[in-house]
Design a protein around this motif. Sequence first.
Motif, PDB file in Angstrom:
ATOM      1  N   THR A   1       0.837  -1.201   0.000  1.00 47.60           N
ATOM      2  CA  THR A   1       0.000   0.000   0.000  1.00 47.60           C
ATOM      3  C   THR A   1       0.870   1.248   0.000  1.00 47.60           C
ATOM      4  O   THR A   1       1.981   1.263   0.544  1.00 47.60           O
TER       5      THR A   1
ATOM      6  N   ILE B   1      -3.944   6.332 -10.972  1.00 48.34           N
ATOM      7  CA  ILE B   1      -4.752   5.552 -10.036  1.00 48.34           C
ATOM      8  C   ILE B   1      -6.152   5.332 -10.587  1.00 48.34           C
ATOM      9  O   ILE B   1      -6.800   6.270 -11.048  1.00 48.34           O
ATOM     10  N   ASP B   2      -6.622   4.094 -10.487  1.00 48.70           N
ATOM     11  CA  ASP B   2      -7.996   3.755 -10.856  1.00 48.70           C
ATOM     12  C   ASP B   2      -8.856   3.885  -9.604  1.00 48.70           C
ATOM     13  O   ASP B   2      -8.758   3.067  -8.681  1.00 48.70           O
ATOM     14  N   GLY B   3      -9.682   4.913  -9.566  1.00 50.48           N
ATOM     15  CA  GLY B   3     -10.527   5.161  -8.404  1.00 50.48           C
ATOM     16  C   GLY B   3     -11.474   4.023  -8.081  1.00 50.48           C
ATOM     17  O   GLY B   3     -11.873   3.844  -6.935  1.00 50.48           O
ATOM     18  N   ASP B   4     -11.830   3.218  -9.103  1.00 54.23           N
ATOM     19  CA  ASP B   4     -12.727   2.082  -8.875  1.00 54.23           C
ATOM     20  C   ASP B   4     -12.057   0.950  -8.103  1.00 54.23           C
ATOM     21  O   ASP B   4     -12.741   0.079  -7.572  1.00 54.23           O
ATOM     22  N   ARG B   5     -10.735   0.969  -8.047  1.00 52.64           N
ATOM     23  CA  ARG B   5     -10.001  -0.093  -7.343  1.00 52.64           C
ATOM     24  C   ARG B   5      -9.601   0.301  -5.928  1.00 52.64           C
ATOM     25  O   ARG B   5      -8.940  -0.470  -5.234  1.00 52.64           O
ATOM     26  N   LEU B   6      -9.967   1.484  -5.521  1.00 55.12           N
ATOM     27  CA  LEU B   6      -9.633   1.940  -4.171  1.00 55.12           C
ATOM     28  C   LEU B   6     -10.625   1.366  -3.166  1.00 55.12           C
ATOM     29  O   LEU B   6     -11.793   1.205  -3.465  1.00 55.12           O
TER      30      LEU B   6
ATOM     31  N   ILE C   1      -3.650   3.720  -0.633  1.00 57.86           N
ATOM     32  CA  ILE C   1      -3.825   3.304  -2.020  1.00 57.86           C
ATOM     33  C   ILE C   1      -3.241   1.899  -2.163  1.00 57.86           C
ATOM     34  O   ILE C   1      -2.027   1.712  -2.007  1.00 57.86           O
TER      35      ILE C   1
ATOM     36  N   ALA D   1      -4.312  -0.715  -7.292  1.00 54.42           N
ATOM     37  CA  ALA D   1      -5.123   0.373  -7.839  1.00 54.42           C
ATOM     38  C   ALA D   1      -4.303   1.302  -8.731  1.00 54.42           C
ATOM     39  O   ALA D   1      -4.856   2.165  -9.404  1.00 54.42           O
TER      40      ALA D   1
END
Length: 117
Positions: free
Chosen positions: A22, A66-71, A94, A98
């Motif tokens: 992370t 960063i893919d916000g959907d993977r957070l 994070i 992501a």
Amino acid sequence: MTEQLLHLTEEALWEAARRSGTYEMSTRGRTLREEGFIHCSLPRQLPAVADALYGPDPEGLVVLVIDGDRLGAPVRYESVSPGGEEFPHIYGPIPVGAVLEVRPWAEHPVPEEGEAP
């Protein structure tokens, strides 16, 4: 996919995050724990943020895409002052998974949304 989120950081900090799983730095010299969230930018905001935080010395910096959907944490768009420009803030760590891409920072590393790279 939600809007692309970008975070500028030192390459060594990203490498440490890859080993731990992370990423938990908020901004230059401040952790997520100290700040309460991780500062991010949209593509059009990143050049000004880079200049404000790092000035003319971009050596050793990378941009996390960063893919916000993977957070696993919420993203809130907030301004520093009432009516000011809103920036995305991630309210949690994070996960390395992501991060879709890590780009070296350069003079013009990220095209404006809608422009070809």
